[in-house]
Design an enzyme around this catalytic site. Sequence first.
Site, PDB file in Angstrom:
ATOM      1  N   ARG A 137     -14.355   7.557  -7.618  1.00 20.00           N
ATOM      2  CA  ARG A 137     -14.587   6.196  -8.086  1.00 20.00           C
ATOM      3  C   ARG A 137     -13.566   5.900  -9.183  1.00 20.00           C
ATOM      4  O   ARG A 137     -13.472   6.640 -10.161  1.00 20.00           O
ATOM      5  CB  ARG A 137     -15.980   6.056  -8.689  1.00 20.00           C
ATOM      6  CG  ARG A 137     -17.120   6.502  -7.780  1.00 20.00           C
ATOM      7  CD  ARG A 137     -18.375   6.556  -8.614  1.00 20.00           C
ATOM      8  NE  ARG A 137     -19.538   6.989  -7.890  1.00 20.00           N
ATOM      9  CZ  ARG A 137     -19.866   8.252  -7.643  1.00 20.00           C
ATOM     10  NH1 ARG A 137     -19.043   9.225  -8.034  1.00 20.00           N
ATOM     11  NH2 ARG A 137     -20.979   8.552  -7.002  1.00 20.00           N
ATOM     12  N   CYS A 195     -12.819  10.722  23.382  1.00 21.46           N
ATOM     13  CA  CYS A 195     -13.676  11.445  22.445  1.00 21.46           C
ATOM     14  C   CYS A 195     -15.077  11.464  23.006  1.00 21.46           C
ATOM     15  O   CYS A 195     -15.725  10.411  23.110  1.00 21.46           O
ATOM     16  CB  CYS A 195     -13.658  10.764  21.073  1.00 21.46           C
ATOM     17  SG  CYS A 195     -15.037  11.256  20.006  1.00 21.46           S
ATOM     18  N   CYS A 215     -17.846  13.115  21.929  1.00 21.98           N
ATOM     19  CA  CYS A 215     -18.988  13.116  21.017  1.00 21.98           C
ATOM     20  C   CYS A 215     -19.385  11.697  20.664  1.00 21.98           C
ATOM     21  O   CYS A 215     -20.554  11.413  20.438  1.00 21.98           O
ATOM     22  CB  CYS A 215     -18.657  13.885  19.735  1.00 21.98           C
ATOM     23  SG  CYS A 215     -18.294  15.618  20.011  1.00 21.98           S
ATOM     24  N   GLU A 224       0.856  -1.191   0.000  1.00 25.34           N
ATOM     25  CA  GLU A 224       0.000   0.000   0.000  1.00 25.34           C
ATOM     26  C   GLU A 224       0.888   1.235   0.000  1.00 25.34           C
ATOM     27  O   GLU A 224       1.777   1.362   0.829  1.00 25.34           O
ATOM     28  CB  GLU A 224      -0.900  -0.011   1.238  1.00 25.34           C
ATOM     29  CG  GLU A 224      -1.604   1.305   1.532  1.00 25.34           C
ATOM     30  CD  GLU A 224      -2.394   1.857   0.338  1.00 25.34           C
ATOM     31  OE1 GLU A 224      -3.157   1.090  -0.274  1.00 25.34           O
ATOM     32  OE2 GLU A 224      -2.233   3.056   0.035  1.00 25.34           O
ATOM     33  N   SER A 240     -19.122   4.597   0.907  1.00 22.13           N
ATOM     34  CA  SER A 240     -20.330   4.898   1.682  1.00 22.13           C
ATOM     35  C   SER A 240     -20.735   3.753   2.602  1.00 22.13           C
ATOM     36  O   SER A 240     -21.609   3.900   3.436  1.00 22.13           O
ATOM     37  CB  SER A 240     -21.493   5.224   0.750  1.00 22.13           C
ATOM     38  OG  SER A 240     -21.709   4.122  -0.100  1.00 22.13           O
ATOM     39  N   LYS A 260     -25.842   5.506  -9.302  1.00 21.84           N
ATOM     40  CA  LYS A 260     -27.044   5.071  -8.595  1.00 21.84           C
ATOM     41  C   LYS A 260     -27.825   6.272  -8.069  1.00 21.84           C
ATOM     42  O   LYS A 260     -28.810   6.106  -7.390  1.00 21.84           O
ATOM     43  CB  LYS A 260     -26.666   4.143  -7.452  1.00 21.84           C
ATOM     44  CG  LYS A 260     -26.245   2.779  -7.946  1.00 21.84           C
ATOM     45  CD  LYS A 260     -26.058   1.828  -6.785  1.00 21.84           C
ATOM     46  CE  LYS A 260     -25.807   0.406  -7.250  1.00 21.84           C
ATOM     47  NZ  LYS A 260     -24.688   0.279  -8.200  1.00 21.84           N
ATOM     48  N   HIS A 278     -24.720  -3.736  -1.059  1.00 23.09           N
ATOM     49  CA  HIS A 278     -25.826  -3.709  -2.015  1.00 23.09           C
ATOM     50  C   HIS A 278     -26.449  -5.077  -2.210  1.00 23.09           C
ATOM     51  O   HIS A 278     -25.751  -6.087  -2.179  1.00 23.09           O
ATOM     52  CB  HIS A 278     -25.323  -3.185  -3.361  1.00 23.09           C
ATOM     53  CG  HIS A 278     -24.916  -1.755  -3.347  1.00 23.09           C
ATOM     54  ND1 HIS A 278     -25.824  -0.739  -3.389  1.00 23.09           N
ATOM     55  CD2 HIS A 278     -23.697  -1.178  -3.278  1.00 23.09           C
ATOM     56  CE1 HIS A 278     -25.180   0.424  -3.359  1.00 23.09           C
ATOM     57  NE2 HIS A 278     -23.891   0.188  -3.290  1.00 23.09           N
TER      58      HIS A 278
END
Lengths: 118, 484, 331
Positions: free
Chosen positions: B319, B408, B410, B33, B47, B258, B51
């Site tokens: 993308r 943290c 929140c 990587e 996201s 989409k 699907h």
Amino acid sequence: MVRELTCIECPTGCAIVVTVENGRAVHVEGNGCRRGRDYAVAEVEHPERLLTTTVPARGLSLRMVPVRTSRPIPKDARVNAMSEIRKVRISAPVRVGDVVLPNLLGLGVDVVATRDVS
Amino acid sequence: MRECDVVIVGGGVVGAAVAYELSHYRLKAALLEKEEELSFGVSKANSGIIHPGTQNPPDSLKGRLCVEGNRLVREMATVLDLDFKEVGELVVAFDDDELGRLWLLKQEGELLGVPGLEIVSRDWLRDNEPNLNREAVAALHAPTAGIISPYRFVYALSESAALNGIDIVTRARVERIEHISPGRPGDRARFALSTSAAEFAARYVVNCGGLYADDIAAMVGVHTFHIRPRKGEEYILDKKRRYLTRHLLFPVPTPESKGILVTRTSDGNPMIGPTAFEVEDREDLSTTDAGLRLVLAVAQKLVPAIDARDIIAYFAGLRPAAGDDFVIRAEAAAPGFIDVAGIQSPGLTAAPAIARYVANLLRWCGMELETKAGLRQLNRRSFHLFAMPLGDAKRLVEQDPDRGDIVCRCETVSLREVKDAIAAGATTLDGVKYRTRAGAGRCHGSFCTCRIMRLLAEETSRPVTAVSKRGAGSELVVEDRSDG
Amino acid sequence: MDERELVIVGGGPAGMAAAVEARECGVRDIVLLERGAHLGGILNQCVHAGFGLAHFREVLTGPEYADRFIQRVYETPGIEVSTRSFVAELKPGKVLTYLRPGAVCTVRAKALIMATGCRERTREMIQIPGTRPAGVYSAGLAQKMINIEGLLPGRRVVVIGSGDIGLIMARRFSLEGATVSAVIEIQRQPTGLKRNIVQCLDDFGIPLYLGHRVLWIHGKNRVEAVDVAPVDELGREISEARFTLACDTVLVSVGLIPENELIEMAGVELDRRTNTPVSSDLNYTSVPGLFVCGNAFKVYDIVDSVTRDSIVAGRQAVEYLAACNGGERRG
């Protein structure tokens, strides 16, 4: 000569008008209180500011100790003042008001801690 | 020169899935990587939708691998302790024309084997998706849609792979790939990869290079596809609005993408987006006013109660599109080189299926894949203190005091979680954020950044001025004026 | 479960003033929960002067102002202070669960005062376009970095928003030797105090661009520049007049948001617009015996006002308790 100032003594920020003759404030108007008058005179004759900053601590419970000048110092002296203060290290516990750097720049003003740090 | 059987180029979800798959076999492999940490490329902006497989042409790789991937992700969810949640999806129609297209989508989906598809009525929508615009006439319900944390998926895959012998190497940008001719008759030819980290040699290379997959392929003389980045902006809403939706909401799709959706992250924050604009620059991750306006317009058509004031974060992703479908093939021009390119949506869902497909391609190329006995299981127990009985939570915190030390506020992330993230490989603020959610909440790091920086500095033995957001060049502060 | 007479969440100036006043009025069972390691709240990082003129008739720095109350709190028996104590959950019935290193505690409060202060509005909430490099900080985060951690966030700063925190930080950066190129304010008037314009901007020759907006933040990994343009009366950019400022740090000072997510959990009615409790009177909420004071109730300009109103909250809690306990005795 007339100078228009905004007072910085309190959140109100009165608009003050100062009449200046030979570098002296001869008339002050618009101030809402006594402090404002004093501020206006000083601002015209010998502008000064309180300096607040932080000083590194060594071996204490906080990394940085907040400090202030005990009294306002000449506005223009702040750059040099910051250089001097940056050289200080606080390695013993301090209480609010303790002097951490006496007689800053020979101005007769001390730099004091504003927080208890053990 | 590090000798391997296989080198995987690219540490996003596809590379990690391939590494995980290959860790089941007796072989030596390395995953390379180029960024400071895994999942810092395309996968960072995913996201997180799993699907069902709808909205893909029935004869496409995308479609088939998505349906299979959906199934595999569920199986892996237990083994790898993934936060997969099945929430179902609704493709919403506002008029008869759109309703017609829903029927078409249903047909195509059924050809692909997508389970449980049905067209639901206005009444159903009113009962089951109460904040949906009442003007919607019907929707296609696909119950097998779900959500997952994309980065935690990558980490689970890569940690399991590493546990089972795959070498994970970050900060390793592939710069050159050369052929090493066989030294003796009968020997296979190999690829020699020069990277910014080390030199590697392998008989097989699996190119999961994302936005740069075409550049990697070009290094071995393959020029059969071209990556055309398509940017998508996403906007995240405050978690306190999580009640706004129950299913993932899709408008009837346009040919380009989409469409702009109303979904949620696996942490429970509603999310709106993405847009779809082709861009020139493979590093253009900027968000725009126009993008925001477009996203709001579409999102508010689906859920009128969506309010821009609730936006607490936003980001853009690119993308790595190479045409309409995935490009997964063994390249004839470079035997042993497998391209896994053009992996845009539904790439995350398809990833485990892509990995199996790649394993088959490797076999087809002549590789022997001998299954290992006794795979080592990841010992991950993720849990939420408030999702368990209070007595249990008390005991846990008493046993491990760091669990009660909240870093943290929140997102209620404890010191234990942050330390574990760093121990698991996070070296940057973003790495900690993706693993723990610390810094991803409504104050966006205003309260916790300093402490996380200090923890990173301490635990990775570097000066606090070297702590970065996402690797060299993104350092957070320029000077340390304390006593050190 | 533990039941306490008065629980106060937040050990900043609001919580401390309420605690001291409640004690003065005779309540002997007070728990003060503070999530940080020390009492003092945000004042601990406000090393500048300008506090206390109204309440103490002295010009004090933030830490000095806090110290006056910290001393009183610790000298007062009957106020139990619990630091590093983070309230994670608040349920109807004023039941709180808080976390501390090594412990999870639940307590039912007869009377509850929430003094949880504010958070800053972030870049994300106002959706400034551009990239997301390192170097974009809320003014308060930059203040913490410099004043608590001793870290210099950057050397060339642009401040978005003319709120007081941003102005104070413009001065702070300047004193530390950094260059502050501009303060950009979308409104036609500065939102911070006039005196701060003088002592933070004029004093250092920092230009204030009123009626301007930041259009774009540039920078791949670290901030490199911002694009700025004036806006017309409708807030639309006049793009012909746009200009670019090179910088490595962007401070965001565009307002404070009261922190009331906890009371929302407990069923208190909140005004969505301001994130403050719907209230019939100072410090009151829709739940009897649950008070909110200080910046969590509304955003104050000066801490002296916070102290004044939080003292009232302390009294209000005591009155509520007296009514409860009186009722109990009668009933």
